[in-house]
Design a protein around this motif. Structure first.
Motif, mmCIF file in Angstrom:
data_model
loop_
_atom_site.group_PDB
_atom_site.id
_atom_site.type_symbol
_atom_site.label_atom_id
_atom_site.label_comp_id
_atom_site.label_asym_id
_atom_site.label_seq_id
_atom_site.Cartn_x
_atom_site.Cartn_y
_atom_site.Cartn_z
ATOM 1 N N CYS A 281 -3.887 -2.055 -2.243
ATOM 2 C CA CYS A 281 -5.121 -2.237 -1.477
ATOM 3 C C CYS A 281 -6.236 -1.374 -2.058
ATOM 4 O O CYS A 281 -5.978 -0.284 -2.587
ATOM 5 C CB CYS A 281 -4.907 -1.868 -0.007
ATOM 6 S SG CYS A 281 -3.723 -2.930 0.847
ATOM 7 N N ILE B 237 -3.864 -4.426 5.847
ATOM 8 C CA ILE B 237 -2.777 -5.243 5.319
ATOM 9 C C ILE B 237 -1.660 -5.456 6.331
ATOM 10 O O ILE B 237 -0.883 -6.404 6.231
ATOM 11 C CB ILE B 237 -2.218 -4.638 4.004
ATOM 12 C CG1 ILE B 237 -1.416 -5.697 3.241
ATOM 13 C CG2 ILE B 237 -1.397 -3.383 4.287
ATOM 14 C CD1 ILE B 237 -1.103 -5.321 1.820
ATOM 15 N N ASP C 289 -8.448 -2.310 3.413
ATOM 16 C CA ASP C 289 -8.022 -0.910 3.486
ATOM 17 C C ASP C 289 -6.556 -0.785 3.872
ATOM 18 O O ASP C 289 -5.841 -1.785 4.033
ATOM 19 C CB ASP C 289 -8.938 -0.101 4.423
ATOM 20 C CG ASP C 289 -8.816 -0.496 5.887
ATOM 21 O OD1 ASP C 289 -7.692 -0.719 6.363
ATOM 22 O OD2 ASP C 289 -9.857 -0.571 6.574
ATOM 23 N N HIS C 290 -6.131 0.451 4.031
ATOM 24 C CA HIS C 290 -4.716 0.773 4.197
ATOM 25 C C HIS C 290 -4.107 0.147 5.448
ATOM 26 O O HIS C 290 -2.923 -0.208 5.455
ATOM 27 C CB HIS C 290 -4.573 2.301 4.254
ATOM 28 C CG HIS C 290 -3.170 2.789 4.123
ATOM 29 N ND1 HIS C 290 -2.469 2.716 2.941
ATOM 30 C CD2 HIS C 290 -2.328 3.375 5.022
ATOM 31 C CE1 HIS C 290 -1.260 3.239 3.110
ATOM 32 N NE2 HIS C 290 -1.145 3.634 4.362
ATOM 33 N N TRP D 252 -7.715 -7.116 9.897
ATOM 34 C CA TRP D 252 -7.864 -8.184 8.916
ATOM 35 C C TRP D 252 -7.344 -9.479 9.509
ATOM 36 O O TRP D 252 -6.156 -9.603 9.817
ATOM 37 C CB TRP D 252 -7.112 -7.841 7.632
ATOM 38 C CG TRP D 252 -7.149 -8.913 6.584
ATOM 39 C CD1 TRP D 252 -8.185 -9.753 6.313
ATOM 40 C CD2 TRP D 252 -6.100 -9.261 5.672
ATOM 41 N NE1 TRP D 252 -7.857 -10.609 5.285
ATOM 42 C CE2 TRP D 252 -6.587 -10.334 4.876
ATOM 43 C CE3 TRP D 252 -4.825 -8.765 5.432
ATOM 44 C CZ2 TRP D 252 -5.818 -10.916 3.869
ATOM 45 C CZ3 TRP D 252 -4.054 -9.342 4.443
ATOM 46 C CH2 TRP D 252 -4.545 -10.397 3.662
ATOM 47 N N THR E 139 -5.081 3.644 -5.193
ATOM 48 C CA THR E 139 -4.688 2.279 -5.551
ATOM 49 C C THR E 139 -3.765 2.250 -6.758
ATOM 50 O O THR E 139 -2.817 1.456 -6.810
ATOM 51 C CB THR E 139 -5.941 1.424 -5.825
ATOM 52 O OG1 THR E 139 -6.776 1.443 -4.649
ATOM 53 C CG2 THR E 139 -5.577 -0.003 -6.150
ATOM 54 N N ALA F 237 0.830 -1.213 0.000
ATOM 55 C CA ALA F 237 0.000 0.000 0.000
ATOM 56 C C ALA F 237 0.860 1.257 0.000
ATOM 57 O O ALA F 237 0.572 2.222 0.700
ATOM 58 C CB ALA F 237 -0.940 0.000 1.208
ATOM 59 N N LYS G 55 -5.514 -6.276 -3.132
ATOM 60 C CA LYS G 55 -6.301 -6.892 -2.066
ATOM 61 C C LYS G 55 -7.445 -5.951 -1.699
ATOM 62 O O LYS G 55 -7.224 -4.753 -1.525
ATOM 63 C CB LYS G 55 -5.418 -7.182 -0.842
ATOM 64 C CG LYS G 55 -4.466 -8.356 -1.049
ATOM 65 C CD LYS G 55 -3.865 -8.807 0.251
ATOM 66 C CE LYS G 55 -3.087 -10.109 0.075
ATOM 67 N NZ LYS G 55 -3.955 -11.253 -0.275
ATOM 68 N N ASP H 36 -7.509 3.278 -0.820
ATOM 69 C CA ASP H 36 -7.635 2.441 0.382
ATOM 70 C C ASP H 36 -7.858 3.262 1.647
ATOM 71 O O ASP H 36 -7.712 2.772 2.754
ATOM 72 C CB ASP H 36 -6.401 1.548 0.545
ATOM 73 C CG ASP H 36 -5.112 2.330 0.796
ATOM 74 O OD1 ASP H 36 -5.180 3.564 0.992
ATOM 75 O OD2 ASP H 36 -4.036 1.709 0.807
#
Length: 438
Positions: A309, A414, A410-411, A419, A375, A204, A407, A370
């Motif tokens: 992302c 990851i 969001d920022h 997540w 992106t 990201a 993916k 994201d």
């Protein structure tokens, strides 16, 4: 009959044991085979993005209810170490430029005193030398007993991706300006000719910048935020354990007995912000990112991987196709939900046509984002760069960007904030990096 019953029971136990082992042995064998498939044992170094913090700082817990930058409330460093992937977490200037952050990252890995470069320091009006570090890997760059260079894998999130790219370029090519000014006293970082990095992985990261940082007055906003943080921490004993802004080179540390008014005035008028390009706000903007892209090139002996992302979707009531935050992906920010929604909507509708800018046109291709970074900017450096960027086909290609894909997270997801799949993702990434040839 009693004996026969005993034998029958014993046979059942043996059968049960055999069936159990048949289940577990293949997975154990697979794990052993996977470990044997490693081609290198280079350590991993994690580099955080803008506003990031170190593993021993309390800022994340206070601001985001997430103790660790990498993993939220799960320590990814220890999780990777437990699985045999030697991992270290760097803590560089959260508001500093990529140049200053790269110099700090180098010292943290290798050990020694941070040298920002004589020419660079004079240009931007700060001290040449910074803090001194013991070093994660003092033998970094040296040959082992088999004659192989001891290298590292660098993983950077957000601005950290720009930072590790810059470090790889400095090690490989050095700085002609710093060599000319410092002569024999030049830091090895600026000497060039060092193939010490096996791979660079960005997550990201705003390789072409983020339009969020193009907002007019971003520098001043960052300065005020810094002043607020500094003023609050200035009254707390051992404030660096809460949040260490690491701007010693600019003298931006609230002095003992210094009034808030004087501190605010000193911060707002610091050379870091006044007509300066030596800060995170400039480097994260689209103009600053392209300036970096012009000289920070992919090195021929290093692997480059990038992940993007996406946490927005098309606004159903927008005729232009603007993007807004996807509530299923970004609606878990609690107190920050409104902030993330506003940022996503701003980037999801921002456009400009200005041929005097480094990137002359920002159009609908820049709208998906994201929450922090567009992106389109995350796959690798496009504007101002000659780097090759190709979709990953299963075989890593050296000296160019292997784009791993987008993916739908969001920022922050990851790096493990919200997540559940983040740890598995990092383990898979570490496994892939360990399979790169020496």
């Amino acid at each position: 009959m009693v004996k026969r019953s005993k034998f029958k029971k014993l046979g059942a136990l043996i059968l049960t044991f055999a069936l159990t082992m048949s289940v577990f042995l293949p997975s154990a064998a697979a794990a052993a085979q996977k470990k044997e498939s490693r081609q290198n044992d280079y350590p991993i170094v994690l580099c955080h993005g803008c506003n990031g913090w170190g593993r021993d700082e309390a800022f994340g817990r206070l601001a985001f209810n997430a103790k660790y930058y990498w993993g939220g409330n799960v320590d990814f460093q220890e999780e990777l170490n437990d699985r045999g992937f030697t991992t270290y977490t760097a803590a560089v200037g959260p508001l500093s430029s990529n140049w200053d952050r790269a110099c700090e990252l180098y010292a943290q890995i290798k050990g020694g005193t941070v040298d920002y470069g004589e020419a660079h320091s004079k240009r931007y009006g700060h001290a040449r030398f910074g803090r001194t570090y013991k070093g994660f890997l003092p033998n970094w760059g040296q040959e082992d007993e088999d004659g192989n260079i001891q290298k590292v894998h660098l993983i950077g999130h957000s601005q950290g991706g720009q930072t590790v790219r810059l470090l790889s370029a400095l090690l490989g090519e050095g700085s002609a300006e710093e060599r000319a000014v410092s002569g024999e006293n030049v830091s090895p970082l600026f000497a060039g000719g060092h193939n010490w990095i096996s791979s660079v992985t960005t997550m990201a990261s705003p390789h072409d910048g983020t339009t969020l940082a193009d907002v007019k007055g971003t520098n001043k906003v960052a300065a005020v935020a810094l002043a607020a943080v500094g003023s609050g921490l200035g009254n707390i004993p051992n404030a660096n354990e809460v949040y260490d802004i690491k701007l010693d080179q600019f003298g931006l540390k609230r002095k003992s007995g210094e009034s808030l008014k004087k501190f605010l005035n000193r911060v707002l008028n610091s050379s870091m912000w006044t007509n300066s390009k030596d800060n995170c706000a400039y480097d994260l903007g689209t103009d600053g990112a392209v300036v970096q892209n012009r000289w920070v090139k992919a090195q021929p002996d290093t692997y480059y991987f990038s992940w993007a992302c996406l946490g927005t979707k098309k606004n159903p009531i927008s005729f232009e196709g603007h993007q807004i935050a996807d509530p299923l992906l970004m609606g878990d920010k609690k107190l920050y939900n409104a902030q993330w929604a506003a940022q996503a909507a701003f980037m999801g509708s921002y456009h400009r046509k200005d041929y005097s800018r480094e990137i002359p046109i920002i159009d609908e291709t820049w709208w998906p984002n994201d929450g922090y970074v567009n992106t389109i900017s995350q796959s690798g450096p496009h504007y101002g760069s000659t780097d090759i960027i190709e979709d990953f086909d299963g075989t890593p290609k050296i000296g160019q960007w292997n784009f791993m894909g987008i993916k739908h997270i969001d920022h922050e997801d990851i790096i493990g904030r919200n997540w559940d799949g983040a740890l598995d993702f990092f383990i898979e990434t570490a496994t892939m990096l360990s399979q790169l040839p020496k």
